[in-house]
Write a protein that holds these residues in place. Structure first.
Motif, mmCIF file in Angstrom:
data_model
loop_
_atom_site.group_PDB
_atom_site.id
_atom_site.type_symbol
_atom_site.label_atom_id
_atom_site.label_comp_id
_atom_site.label_asym_id
_atom_site.label_seq_id
_atom_site.Cartn_x
_atom_site.Cartn_y
_atom_site.Cartn_z
ATOM 1 N N LEU A 37 84.606 47.595 -58.102
ATOM 2 C CA LEU A 37 84.047 48.564 -59.054
ATOM 3 C C LEU A 37 83.404 47.851 -60.241
ATOM 4 N N PHE A 38 83.866 46.638 -60.528
ATOM 5 C CA PHE A 38 83.409 45.895 -61.697
ATOM 6 C C PHE A 38 82.545 44.686 -61.343
ATOM 7 N N ALA A 39 82.155 44.552 -60.086
ATOM 8 C CA ALA A 39 81.381 43.380 -59.650
ATOM 9 C C ALA A 39 80.110 43.211 -60.459
ATOM 10 N N LYS A 40 79.509 44.325 -60.841
ATOM 11 C CA LYS A 40 78.269 44.252 -61.627
ATOM 12 C C LYS A 40 78.487 43.572 -62.981
ATOM 13 N N ASP A 41 79.732 43.626 -63.501
ATOM 14 C CA ASP A 41 80.025 43.000 -64.777
ATOM 15 C C ASP A 41 79.996 41.478 -64.688
ATOM 16 N N PHE A 42 80.148 40.937 -63.510
ATOM 17 C CA PHE A 42 80.118 39.497 -63.306
ATOM 18 C C PHE A 42 78.733 39.010 -62.891
ATOM 19 N N SER A 43 78.018 39.842 -62.158
ATOM 20 C CA SER A 43 76.752 39.438 -61.554
ATOM 21 C C SER A 43 75.666 39.223 -62.599
ATOM 22 N N ILE A 44 74.922 38.159 -62.412
ATOM 23 C CA ILE A 44 73.769 37.901 -63.277
ATOM 24 C C ILE A 44 72.673 38.902 -62.957
ATOM 25 N N ASN A 45 72.462 39.174 -61.676
ATOM 26 C CA ASN A 45 71.443 40.142 -61.252
ATOM 27 C C ASN A 45 72.087 41.516 -61.092
ATOM 28 N N PRO A 46 71.484 42.564 -61.654
ATOM 29 C CA PRO A 46 72.077 43.898 -61.596
ATOM 30 C C PRO A 46 72.376 44.389 -60.177
ATOM 31 N N ASP A 47 71.596 43.939 -59.207
ATOM 32 C CA ASP A 47 71.828 44.384 -57.821
ATOM 33 C C ASP A 47 72.879 43.534 -57.102
ATOM 34 N N GLY A 48 73.457 42.551 -57.820
ATOM 35 C CA GLY A 48 74.506 41.718 -57.230
ATOM 36 C C GLY A 48 73.986 40.592 -56.360
ATOM 37 N N SER A 49 72.675 40.490 -56.207
ATOM 38 C CA SER A 49 72.134 39.434 -55.355
ATOM 39 C C SER A 49 72.495 38.064 -55.915
ATOM 40 N N GLY A 50 72.756 37.144 -55.019
ATOM 41 C CA GLY A 50 73.108 35.783 -55.393
ATOM 42 C C GLY A 50 74.582 35.578 -55.667
ATOM 43 N N ALA A 51 75.369 36.659 -55.641
ATOM 44 C CA ALA A 51 76.800 36.561 -55.950
ATOM 45 C C ALA A 51 77.654 36.667 -54.694
ATOM 46 N N ASP A 52 77.108 36.241 -53.577
ATOM 47 C CA ASP A 52 77.827 36.367 -52.308
ATOM 48 C C ASP A 52 79.177 35.649 -52.312
ATOM 49 N N LEU A 53 79.240 34.461 -52.904
ATOM 50 C CA LEU A 53 80.517 33.730 -52.941
ATOM 51 C C LEU A 53 81.559 34.495 -53.755
ATOM 52 N N PHE A 54 81.135 35.086 -54.875
ATOM 53 C CA PHE A 54 82.059 35.893 -55.664
ATOM 54 C C PHE A 54 82.552 37.080 -54.848
ATOM 55 N N HIS A 55 81.630 37.784 -54.200
ATOM 56 C CA HIS A 55 82.011 38.957 -53.402
ATOM 57 C C HIS A 55 82.996 38.564 -52.289
ATOM 58 N N GLN A 56 82.756 37.427 -51.666
ATOM 59 C CA GLN A 56 83.691 36.959 -50.638
ATOM 60 C C GLN A 56 85.057 36.652 -51.241
ATOM 61 N N SER A 57 85.053 36.112 -52.461
ATOM 62 C CA SER A 57 86.312 35.700 -53.093
ATOM 63 C C SER A 57 87.167 36.880 -53.550
ATOM 64 N N VAL A 58 86.597 38.074 -53.573
ATOM 65 C CA VAL A 58 87.367 39.272 -53.954
ATOM 66 C C VAL A 58 87.403 40.297 -52.824
ATOM 67 N N SER A 59 87.061 39.865 -51.632
ATOM 68 C CA SER A 59 87.108 40.756 -50.466
ATOM 69 C C SER A 59 88.557 41.083 -50.121
ATOM 70 N N GLU A 60 88.740 42.072 -49.303
ATOM 71 C CA GLU A 60 90.092 42.430 -48.862
ATOM 72 C C GLU A 60 90.782 41.239 -48.200
ATOM 73 N N THR A 61 90.045 40.507 -47.379
ATOM 74 C CA THR A 61 90.611 39.337 -46.696
ATOM 75 C C THR A 61 91.045 38.280 -47.709
ATOM 76 N N ALA A 62 90.200 38.003 -48.694
ATOM 77 C CA ALA A 62 90.544 37.001 -49.704
ATOM 78 C C ALA A 62 91.740 37.452 -50.535
ATOM 79 N N GLU A 63 91.742 38.717 -50.940
ATOM 80 C CA GLU A 63 92.863 39.222 -51.745
ATOM 81 C C GLU A 63 94.168 39.156 -50.953
#
Length: 170
Positions: A37-63
């Motif tokens: 819900l808060f991924a946009k607060d971390f992302s440099i780009n508003p659409d979240g592009s380029g933050a794939d590693l971050f998204h993977q690091s907070v995925s259900e599998t990673a958690e």
């Protein structure tokens, strides 16, 4: 369990009907859902592009992997089956996650979670500092807790954050 909007209860104080417990591997989905819900607060780009590693690091599998790892300690605030917020420490010295669901914000829940995490770190014999990589939106919250910036804003892997530290002996 799901992250649910309970805004009709917004004026209640945290803890009135919340219970706190240690995170379990079965909580991975609700934790990941809340973080996203808060991924946009971390992302440099508003659409979240380029933050794939971050998204993977907070995925259900990673958690799920973090929850299973003894280096991590999660404290969840629950209202019935709804995740109100949570905090996670890594190695008793790094505040890894602190998130409060929108319906529970502005009620002091982040402060309660922070106090519980500090008590936990102290009970484990950790007597020095706690670090955090704060999203840019969360800097005022961490400053209220007594964290101080340790460098300038860091931008990498599509996200931006400010490294901060809290001295436990303060």
């Amino acid at each position: 369990m799901t992250v649910t909007d309970t805004s009709s209860r917004k004026n209640e104080q945290p803890g009135n009907d919340l219970h706190f417990r240690v995170g379990l591997t079965t909580d991975a989905k609700i934790i990941s859902d809340l973080v996203m819900l808060f991924a946009k607060d971390f992302s440099i780009n508003p659409d979240g592009s380029g933050a794939d590693l971050f998204h993977q690091s907070v995925s259900e599998t990673a958690e799920r992997a973090y929850l299973a790892d003894s280096r991590y300690h999660f404290i969840l605030a629950m209202r019935d089956d709804t995740l109100a917020g949570f905090i996670a420490l890594r190695d008793h010295s790094h505040l890894f996650h602190l998130f409060v669901a929108p319906a529970f914000q502005g009620q002091g829940l982040a402060t309660v979670l922070w106090q519980r995490a500090r008590q936990y770190a102290a009970s484990q014999g950790h007597g020095t500092g706690i670090t955090v990589n704060s999203s840019l939106n969360a800097i005022p919250v961490y400053e209220r807790f007594g964290f101080k910036a340790t460098s300038k804003v860091v931008e990498m892997h599509g996200i931006a954050f400010l490294p901060m530290q809290f001295q436990l002996n303060n």
